[in-house]
Design an enzyme around this catalytic site. Structure first.
Site, PDB file in Angstrom:
ATOM      1  N   LYS A 138      22.161  -0.732  30.214  1.00 61.05           N
ATOM      2  CA  LYS A 138      21.285  -2.219  29.662  1.00 61.05           C
ATOM      3  C   LYS A 138      20.682  -2.245  30.843  1.00 61.05           C
ATOM      4  O   LYS A 138      20.548  -2.178  32.448  1.00 61.05           O
ATOM      5  CB  LYS A 138      22.409  -2.742  29.396  1.00 61.05           C
ATOM      6  CG  LYS A 138      23.827  -3.390  30.399  1.00 61.05           C
ATOM      7  CD  LYS A 138      23.972  -3.884  31.451  1.00 61.05           C
ATOM      8  CE  LYS A 138      23.548  -5.124  32.125  1.00 61.05           C
ATOM      9  NZ  LYS A 138      22.995  -4.513  33.834  1.00 61.05           N
ATOM     10  N   HIS A 168      28.858  -1.495  29.869  1.00 63.21           N
ATOM     11  CA  HIS A 168      30.396  -1.095  30.461  1.00 63.21           C
ATOM     12  C   HIS A 168      31.021  -2.084  30.008  1.00 63.21           C
ATOM     13  O   HIS A 168      32.522  -1.729  29.529  1.00 63.21           O
ATOM     14  CB  HIS A 168      30.005  -0.752  31.597  1.00 63.21           C
ATOM     15  CG  HIS A 168      30.146  -2.103  32.563  1.00 63.21           C
ATOM     16  ND1 HIS A 168      29.011  -2.812  33.622  1.00 63.21           N
ATOM     17  CD2 HIS A 168      31.389  -2.643  32.972  1.00 63.21           C
ATOM     18  CE1 HIS A 168      29.425  -3.524  33.914  1.00 63.21           C
ATOM     19  NE2 HIS A 168      30.654  -3.400  33.893  1.00 63.21           N
ATOM     20  N   GLU A 206      30.676 -14.853  40.409  1.00 66.51           N
ATOM     21  CA  GLU A 206      30.696 -13.418  41.620  1.00 66.51           C
ATOM     22  C   GLU A 206      30.954 -14.390  43.026  1.00 66.51           C
ATOM     23  O   GLU A 206      29.691 -14.326  43.074  1.00 66.51           O
ATOM     24  CB  GLU A 206      29.528 -12.160  41.456  1.00 66.51           C
ATOM     25  CG  GLU A 206      29.785 -11.431  39.361  1.00 66.51           C
ATOM     26  CD  GLU A 206      28.890 -10.208  39.250  1.00 66.51           C
ATOM     27  OE1 GLU A 206      29.451  -9.036  39.017  1.00 66.51           O
ATOM     28  OE2 GLU A 206      27.905 -10.579  38.796  1.00 66.51           O
ATOM     29  N   ASP A 225      20.865  -9.263  33.016  1.00 62.09           N
ATOM     30  CA  ASP A 225      21.431  -8.435  33.972  1.00 62.09           C
ATOM     31  C   ASP A 225      22.447  -8.887  33.213  1.00 62.09           C
ATOM     32  O   ASP A 225      23.887  -7.966  32.358  1.00 62.09           O
ATOM     33  CB  ASP A 225      21.343  -8.982  35.165  1.00 62.09           C
ATOM     34  CG  ASP A 225      22.234  -8.118  35.905  1.00 62.09           C
ATOM     35  OD1 ASP A 225      21.942  -6.428  35.387  1.00 62.09           O
ATOM     36  OD2 ASP A 225      23.093  -8.349  36.859  1.00 62.09           O
ATOM     37  N   HIS A 230      26.720  -8.050  28.496  1.00 64.81           N
ATOM     38  CA  HIS A 230      27.710  -8.056  28.639  1.00 64.81           C
ATOM     39  C   HIS A 230      27.927  -9.305  27.498  1.00 64.81           C
ATOM     40  O   HIS A 230      29.262  -9.638  27.673  1.00 64.81           O
ATOM     41  CB  HIS A 230      28.175  -7.984  30.094  1.00 64.81           C
ATOM     42  CG  HIS A 230      27.588  -6.620  30.859  1.00 64.81           C
ATOM     43  ND1 HIS A 230      27.687  -6.206  30.115  1.00 64.81           N
ATOM     44  CD2 HIS A 230      27.141  -7.115  32.377  1.00 64.81           C
ATOM     45  CE1 HIS A 230      27.405  -5.448  31.476  1.00 64.81           C
ATOM     46  NE2 HIS A 230      27.541  -5.910  32.389  1.00 64.81           N
ATOM     47  N   LYS A 316      25.751 -15.587  40.528  1.00 67.35           N
ATOM     48  CA  LYS A 316      26.110 -14.594  41.987  1.00 67.35           C
ATOM     49  C   LYS A 316      26.683 -15.028  43.201  1.00 67.35           C
ATOM     50  O   LYS A 316      26.066 -16.399  43.715  1.00 67.35           O
ATOM     51  CB  LYS A 316      24.837 -13.475  42.466  1.00 67.35           C
ATOM     52  CG  LYS A 316      24.811 -12.324  41.132  1.00 67.35           C
ATOM     53  CD  LYS A 316      24.604 -10.656  41.660  1.00 67.35           C
ATOM     54  CE  LYS A 316      24.357 -10.082  40.098  1.00 67.35           C
ATOM     55  NZ  LYS A 316      25.561  -9.221  40.010  1.00 67.35           N
TER      56      LYS A 316
HETATM   57  C1  BG6 Z   1      26.256  -5.457  35.542  1.00 64.01           C
HETATM   58  C2  BG6 Z   1      25.921  -6.134  36.477  1.00 64.01           C
HETATM   59  O1  BG6 Z   1      26.016  -4.899  34.394  1.00 64.01           O
HETATM   60  O2  BG6 Z   1      27.846  -5.449  35.561  1.00 64.01           O
HETATM   61  C3  BG6 Z   1      25.708  -6.614  37.778  1.00 64.01           C
HETATM   62  O3  BG6 Z   1      24.252  -5.372  36.983  1.00 64.01           O
HETATM   63  C4  BG6 Z   1      27.328  -6.786  37.307  1.00 64.01           C
HETATM   64  O4  BG6 Z   1      24.969  -7.427  38.497  1.00 64.01           O
HETATM   65  C5  BG6 Z   1      28.164  -5.706  37.179  1.00 64.01           C
HETATM   66  O5  BG6 Z   1      27.341  -7.350  38.910  1.00 64.01           O
HETATM   67  C6  BG6 Z   1      29.242  -6.719  36.963  1.00 64.01           C
HETATM   68  O6  BG6 Z   1      29.842  -6.142  36.501  1.00 64.01           O
HETATM   69  P1  BG6 Z   1      31.656  -5.701  36.494  1.00 64.01           P
HETATM   70  O7  BG6 Z   1      32.796  -4.544  35.758  1.00 64.01           O
HETATM   71  O8  BG6 Z   1      31.867  -5.450  38.064  1.00 64.01           O
HETATM   72  O9  BG6 Z   1      32.798  -6.892  35.805  1.00 64.01           O
END
Ligand code: BG6
Length: 464
Positions: A138, A168, A206, A225, A230, A316
Site C-alpha cells: 500500500k 499489514h 505515533e 499512508d 489500515h 506522527k
Molecule cells: C505503515 C506506514 O504502513 O504503517 C507507517 O507507512 C506507519 O507510516 C506504519 O508508521 C505503522 O505500522 P505499525 O505496524 O508499526 O503500527
C-alpha cells in the site's frame, strides 16, 4: 495460473526502510520457525553487494530485538542482492540468473507507488511474470483513477488469484481479534448498532516522525499512508455485518459492502496537521503542505449505523504511541443518580499496538451510602506485543496462495472513493508541536458528540 507453491522470493526496494523494519524479521521467522528454504533476492538501485544486504538484515534484526544468532546463520546464505535500475532489462536478466531453477517466485514490491508500474512492465517485458505471484504494498495507487490503472497494469500480466494486495494491519493478531470478539460473543451483536452505540473512534498515534522516509511520505501524507488502507480496513472490520456462509470470501464480501456504504468525506469534517520540523526532514519540500496528522469524521449510510459518527485520528510526532478502536456506548436514557459522568465511560476498547488489549468500560458504585459511581475498565485480555509479526504470517499466506488476509480491489476502490474529496490541499494544514496531541483545530471537529477520547497509555503486562 500458479497453483504451485512459491519457490523463491524477490523483493524490490531491498535497501528501503520497509524491508529493514518489516521484511527481515519476517524472513528470519519463516526460516527458523517455518523451515522455509528458498532464495530471497533483494533488488534495488543502490550499488550494494550481497554482503551489505546481509549486514543490513543483521542490523534490522538487532534493532528490532529479534536477532537470534542461530536463526540468522540459517537466513544469511539465502539472501542475495541485485543492483539495477527498475526499468532496465539487465536487472531482470540478473534476477533470472539469481533465481536459478526457481519457477514460481513471489515478487514483492516494497517500492513507492509511482514505481510499481515501472517494475511490473519491466518484469513482463523480460518474461518474468509467468508462473509468479505478485505482492504489492500500500498505498495501492494515489487516488481512484490511478488505483484502477494500476490494477489494469497488474491484470494484464497476472491472473487475479496471483495478485496479493498487502495491508499489514490485516495480518495483525489484535486486528483478527476484533473479528473474533465481535462474532464469538452473541450478546455483542444485538447492541452493535445505532440504538446502543453513541460513536466509534479509531486512533493511530505515533510518537515518532517520518525519520528517513521523507521522500516516500511526500508522495503519501497521513491520509494515503494509513487512513485509506489500515484505518478504513479497521473501520470495515469493526462495522461490517456478520458474514454468512463459510467460504474464504465471506468476511471480505462484508467488508467491501460496508466500505461501499461509507459516505465520501466532506472538507468540513477533516482537519489536517503537520508537525513543526517536518519540512526539514530529508526528502521533504521546504514549503510542503503534506499532512503528518489527520482527524476526520465520517458516516455510514446503512440501517445499522445511520447517524452514528465514526471518528478517525492518525498522526506522527504525537505525545504517545498507541493504536486503538474505541466503541462508546450510549448513556442510559435517564440519569437517575444526578452524576456528571465522563464521556466514554461505557465502552469497548480494543488496542492494536504497541501492546494488545481488550478492555470493557463500565460504571460501578463506590462503596458507601451515596449513589455515586466511578469508571472502571475490565481488562479482558492484554499482552505486551504481537509475538507474530504480521509480515511473517502474510508472506507465508501469499507463498501458499491464500488470499483471505489480503485487501480486495473493490474495497481499495471504495476506500479511495471515501477519501478522494479531501486529498491534497482540499483543506488547510495546521502546524502542531512535536510531542503534542496534534493541532488544536481538531478539537472543534467533535462538537456535541463529546471530546476526543485519547488512547490509554500501553500497560506493560504479561500476556493473559
Ligand atoms: C505503515 C506506514 O504502513 O504503517 C507507517 O507507512 C506507519 O507510516 C506504519 O508508521 C505503522 O505500522 P505499525 O505496524 O508499526 O503500527
Amino acid at each position: 495460473m500458479t497453483a504451485a507453491r512459491t519457490d523463491a522470493l524477490v523483493f524490490f526496494g531491498a535497501t528501503g526502510d520497509l524491508v529493514h523494519k518489516e521484511l527481515f524479521p519476517a524472513l528470519q521467522g519463516l526460516v527458523h520457525d517455518g523451515g522455509v528454504r528458498m532464495p530471497f533476492i533483494g533488488v534495488a538501485r543502490s550499488p550494494w553487494t550481497t554482503e551489505q544486504l546481509r549486514a543490513r538484515a543483521k542490523d534490522s534484526l538487532e534493532q528490532s530485538g529479534r536477532f537470534d544468532p542461530q536463526a540468522f546463520e540459517e537466513l544469511a546464505p539465502l539472501l542475495h542482492y541485485i543492483s539495477g535500475d527498475y526499468g532496465a532489462p539487465e536487472t531482470y536478466v540478473a534476477m533470472r540468473r539469481a533465481l536459478g531453477g526457481a519457477r514460481h517466485p513471489l515478487l514483492y514490491m516494497a517500492v513507492p507507488p509511482s514505481v510499481f508500474p515501472v517494475v511490473t512492465d519491466a518484469l513482463a517485458g523480460a518474461g518474468s511474470t509467468e508462473g509468479a505471484r505478485v505482492m504489492i504494498e500500500k498505498p495501492f495507487g494515489r487516488d481512484l483513477a490511478s488505483a484502477k490503472e494500476l490494477n489494469r497494469t497488474l491484470r494484464r500480466h497476472f491472473p487475479e488469484e496471483d495478485i496479493f494486495r498487502i495491508d499489514h494491519f490485516l495480518g495483525k493478531e489484535p486486528v483478527q481479534n476484533i473479528t473474533y470478539t465481535r462474532f464469538a460473543n452473541p450478546w455483542l451483536e444485538p447492541v452493535w448498532n445505532r440504538s446502543h452505540i453513541h460513536r466509534v473512534q479509531i486512533t493511530m498515534a505515533e510518537d515518532f516522525g517520518v525519520k528517513n522516509r521523507g521522500r516516500f511520505y511526500e508522495e503519501a501524507g497521513a491520509i494515503r499512508d494509513v487512513v485509506q488502507n489500515h484505518l478504513l480496513q479497521l473501520l470495515a472490520i469493526a462495522a461490517m455485518d456478520p458474514p454468512g456462509g463459510a467460504g474464504p470470501d465471506a468476511i471480505g464480501d462484508e467488508k467491501v459492502r460496508l466500505l461501499e456504504h461509507v459516505q465520501p468525506l466532506e472538507a468540513r469534517n477533516v482537519v489536517r496537521g503537520q508537525y513543526r520540523g517536518y519540512r526539514s526532514a530529508d526528502g521533504v519540500a521546504p514549503d510542503s503542505t503534506v499532512e503528518t496528522y489527520v482527524a476526520l469524521k465520517l458516516f455510514i449510510d446503512n440501517w445499522r449505523w445511520s447517524g452514528v459518527p465514526f471518528y478517525i485520528r492518525a498522526g506522527k510526532e504525537l505525545a504517545m504511541r498507541s493504536t486503538e478502536l474505541f466503541v462508546e456506548f450510549k448513556r442510559p436514557p435517564r440519569d437517575l443518580f444526578g452524576e456528571t459522568v465522563p464521556p466514554g465511560s461505557s465502552h469497548l476498547r480494543m488496542r492494536i499496538g504497541p501492546d494488545i488489549a481488550v478492555g470493557f468500560g463500565m460504571r460501578v458504585k463506590v462503596h458507601g451510602e451515596q449513589m455515586v459511581g466511578r469508571d472502571v475498565e475490565l481488562a479482558l485480555t492484554s499482552c505486551p506485543g504481537d509475538a507474530h509479526p504480521p509480515y511473517q504470517r502474510l508472506l507465508s499466506d501469499a507463498m501458499a496462495g491464500n488470499k483471505e488476509l489480503f485487501a480486495r480491489q473493490e474495497g481499495i476502490e471504495a476506500s479511495w472513493r471515501i477519501v478522494e474529496p479531501v486529498l491534497g490541499d482540499a483543506t488547510p494544514v495546521f502546524s502542531y508541536e512535536p510531542g503534542s496531541r496534534g493541532p488544536v483545530q481538531a478539537d472543534g471537529l467533535t462538537g456535541t458528540d463529546g471530546p476526543w477520547i485519547d488512547p490509554a497509555p500501553p500497560e506493560p503486562t504479561e500476556c493473559r
